[in-house]
Each structure stands twice: as structure tokens, then as C-alpha cells.
Design a protein around this motif. Structure first.
Motif, PDB file in Angstrom:
ATOM      1  N   THR A 156      34.037  44.704  41.605  1.00  0.00           N
ATOM      2  CA  THR A 156      34.360  43.285  41.471  1.00  0.00           C
ATOM      3  C   THR A 156      33.119  42.495  41.040  1.00  0.00           C
ATOM      4  O   THR A 156      33.198  41.622  40.164  1.00  0.00           O
ATOM      5  N   ASP A 177      43.534  44.390  41.828  1.00  0.00           N
ATOM      6  CA  ASP A 177      43.547  44.864  43.209  1.00  0.00           C
ATOM      7  C   ASP A 177      44.634  44.111  43.996  1.00  0.00           C
ATOM      8  O   ASP A 177      44.337  43.222  44.801  1.00  0.00           O
ATOM      9  N   ASP A 205      39.585  44.426  36.799  1.00  0.00           N
ATOM     10  CA  ASP A 205      38.970  44.903  38.040  1.00  0.00           C
ATOM     11  C   ASP A 205      39.955  45.828  38.738  1.00  0.00           C
ATOM     12  O   ASP A 205      40.984  45.399  39.250  1.00  0.00           O
TER      13      ASP A 205
HETATM   14 MG   LIG Z   1      36.692  44.950  44.440  1.00  0.00          MG
END
Ligand SMILES: [Mg+2]
Ligand SMILES: Nc1ncnc2c1ncn2[C@@H]1O[C@H](COP(=O)(O)OP(=O)(O)OP(=O)(O)O)[C@@H](O)[C@H]1O
Lengths: 84, 265
Positions: B18, B41, B120
Motif C-alpha cells: 500500500t 484489498d 494495490d
Molecule cells: Mg496493504
């Protein structure tokens, strides 16, 4: 700086352990399976030719991201075989 | 314009994915590129806080997929760069709310209008990881110079190879040059030798990274930070520039060897 100064450095030990682990992870072959593979291979080969099991080297080697099963199997000479 | 889709992933969690996405996206935008980043995520939304955009969220990616809003409505404009957007993850517990084909569709929708889409990925090798790599043109694998992180990175690289996702490139994060010098930590050279993939950057351990996350201001915006410099260099490499690797450890000769190793690849 390193209390266990006689010992391998932490970095060396990490690298050596990873080298082994990665070879087995990548091939999905456990050390025990590799051992029995070696045994069977030796048995098969000695049915055809005379070899000295002690001199045989079989192992997994890394070559970039590829793995190789490398065997070095010295043969007994046929003269010695006849004599023996 | 046709965007390059870049997915940042890892095997082990907490290695800096991240952080890398927030910083690379910000650095690309600072270089004048049009950038969208996507938090893949699901259930563990984080990119929003690291980028300091948590208060601006109205819709998330699952709202887009389930038709509650248009894609453009879910894109949050960054505070610092007008051409940088975030599509936040949903906090839903249903991880099956997103599929690989949803991700491909969203990325294809963005390709015409942006230069980079940066995704991400969650840690691990499950659904969220599969979603995150589905649309990727290029995958960056983040690891730390530490045994379990390197082992798990190798596993992920193996999967990416099996899925024919092109050649992944490595970001080695949180390298501590002092520990490497004392032989208490794997060196970049060691990690590259073990993983045998192309290196795209080495990011030093730097407490400014945490300060930046706390403030919601990625560390690339701090011109003095070493980690910031490392991420800015990676962003340049993503844009096709040939930037020499930073000398994190002046005078030991280590860096010259790294340059040689990577130069050969
Ligand atoms: Mg992360
Ligand atoms: N180069 C660095 N120096 C110091 N701290 C760092 C560095 N990179 C990341 N961190 C810190 O490490 C922690 C984990 O980073 P991050 O959340 O980016 O990891 P992640 O891979 O996204 O984790 P997860 O798998 O949970 O999604 C954060 O607290 C972050 O600030």
C-alpha cells in the motif's frame, strides 16, 4: 558486533536456508521424496551398469528461476568389472 | 493515450504494498501523468488513509460493479494532484463481490483516458490477489530482506510465471544498509540471487514513511526523504527512464556490484 562471532553471520545463514527452501518449494519435492527418488534411480541404474553408490551425487540445483535435477554418476570401468 | 496497468503485490502481508502504491501513484502524478489507483484489498481498505483521502469517500468499487454509481463517480480526486484519482475498496465482508472480469472491465474503461492504473493487491494468493493481477500489464512484487517475506515472494513469482503474467519486477523495501553491512540482514544482492527476477527499486527503511502515512501525505512529497527518492526513481523507471540505483551505502563497493548484477539482466 556479533556475539556469536565464530558462527555464520545471520545474513549467510538466511541465504543458505532460503536456497534450500526455495529449491523444494519450487519443485514441490520434499527432502524425503528427493531421497527416495535417489534410491530408486540408483537401483534402476545399477540393474544395467556397475556403479559405486558412494560416489554418486544427485541433487537439485538452481539455474535462475529454473530448477535442475543434476546427477553425477561415475561408472566403474569395464576392465575392473571383468576383474571383479 | 492507453494506460499501463501496474499491479503491486507480495506473498507476505505488511511488506509495503500500500505504501508503494500510494507513493508510486503520487510520484507518477507529480511527473505529470494521469493516474488512477485502485484499492484491491476488499474488506481491508487502506489506500485511502495512506493517501489522506478517507474523508472524501462516497462510493467504492463494489458500488461501481453492482451499478449503484458510475465509475467516474467513485473516483476520488487527490488533494495534491488534480490528475490523480483513487477508487477505494469496499469494506464489505463479501470478498466475492469483485471478480477478475470486473477488474478487467474497469481497467479497460480507464485505459483510454489515463497513463497509469496502479492496483494495490491484498497479500496472499487468493481471490483478491487473482482479481488484482487479472488486468495487469506489469506486476511489481514487494518484499523485505527477511526470510519469510522472500520465501513468500518466490511463491507469488512462481504463480505469476505459471499464469504467464509477463516478467514481474522486484521492489525490495525496508532495506537497512547498516544491518546489511554488519551481515545481520540479507543484502539486495542476496535477495536478487535467490529470487532471480528483475529489480526495479530498493527502498531503504525510513521512518519518514510512517510519518507520511500518519499525515496522509506520501513520503515522495518530502524531497529530503531517502525512501521518497527511491520511490521517485521507481516511478521514473516505470515511465521508461533509465535511472541509476541509489547509493544507499556509499563506499562499501556493494552498490557497484548491484549495478553490475542488474545491468546484466
Ligand atoms: Mg496493504
Ligand atoms: N521503507 C519503509 N520504511 C519504514 N516503514 C515502512 C516502509 N515501508 C512500509 N513501512 C511501514 O510498514 C507498514 C506496512 O506497510 P503497508 O501497509 O504498505 O504494507 P502492505 O504490504 O500494504 O500490508 P498488507 O499486506 O496488510 O496490505 C506500515 O506501517 C508502513 O508505514
Amino acid at each position: 558486533m556479533n556475539f556469536f562471532s565464530r558462527k555464520k553471520s545471520a545474513a549467510t545463514s538466511a541465504k543458505e536456508r532460503l536456497q534450500l527452501v526455495l529449491v523444494h518449494d519450487r519443485t514441490d519435492l520434499t527432502p524425503a521424496e528427493l531421497e527416495s527418488l535417489k534410491d530408486e534411480l540408483l537401483k534402476t541404474i545399477s540393474r544395467y551398469i556397475d556403479i559405486d553408490p558412494e560416489a554418486v551425487q544427485i541433487g537439485l540445483e538452481r539455474d535462475g528461476r529454473a530448477q535442475r535435477l543434476v546427477a553425477d554418476i561415475p561408472l566403474k570401468s569395464s576392465a575392473r568389472r571383468k576383474a571383479g | 493515450m492507453t494506460a499501463q496497468v501496474i499491479t503491486v503485490t507480495s506473498g507476505k502481508g505488511g511488506v509495503g504494498k500500500t505504501t508503494a502504491v500510494a507513493n508510486l501513484a503520487t510520484a507518477l502524478a507529480a511527473d505529470g501523468r494521469k493516474v488512477v489507483c485502485i484499492d484491491g484489498d476488499i474488506g481491508l481498505r487502506n489506500l485511502d488513509v495512506v493517501m489522506g483521502l478517507e474523508n472524501r469517500i462516497v462510493y467504492d468499487i463494489v458500488d461501481v460493479i453492482e451499478g449503484r454509481c458510475k465509475l467516474r463517480q467513485a473516483m476520488i480526486r487527490d488533494k495534491h494532484h488534480p490528475e490523480l484519482y483513487l477508487i477505494p475498496a469496499a469494506q464489505t465482508r463479501d470478498k466475492n463481490a469483485v471478480s477478475p472480469s470486473d477488474m478487467i472491465r474497469i481497467c479497460n474503461d480507464l485505459r483510454a483516458d489515463y497513463d497509469f492504473v496502479v492496483i494495490d493487491s491484498p497479500a496472499g494468493i487468493e481471490r483478491g490477489f487473482r482479481n488484482s493481477i487479472a488486468a495487469a500489464d506489469r506486476v511489481l512484487v514487494v518484499t523485505n530482506p527477511e526470510v519469510s517475506a522472500v520465501r513468500d515472494a518466490d511463491r507469488v513469482i512462481g504463480i505469476l510465471e505459471a499464469e504467464e503474467k509477463g516478467n514481474p519486477a522486484l521492489i525490495l523495501n525496508r532495506l537497512n544498509p547498516v544491518m546489511v553491512k554488519q551481515h545481520d540482514m540479507l543484502s539486495a544482492e542476496d535477495v536478487l540471487d535467490l529470487l532471480a527476477i528483475q529489480l526495479i527499486g530498493i527502498v531503504p527503511e525510513d521512518e519518514n514513511v510512517i510519518v507520511g502515512s500518519n499525515r496522509g501525505t506520501p513520503v515522495v512529497l518530502d524531497p529530503k526523504s531517502r525512501a521518497g527518492q527511491a520511490f521517485r526513481n521507481i516511478a521514473k523507471r516505470l515511465q521508461g527512464q533509465d535511472v541509476p540505483f541509489m547509493d544507499l551505502d556509499k563506499g562499501t563497493g556493494l552498490w557497484n556490484r548491484i549495478q553490475k548484477i542488474t545491468g546484466r539482466k
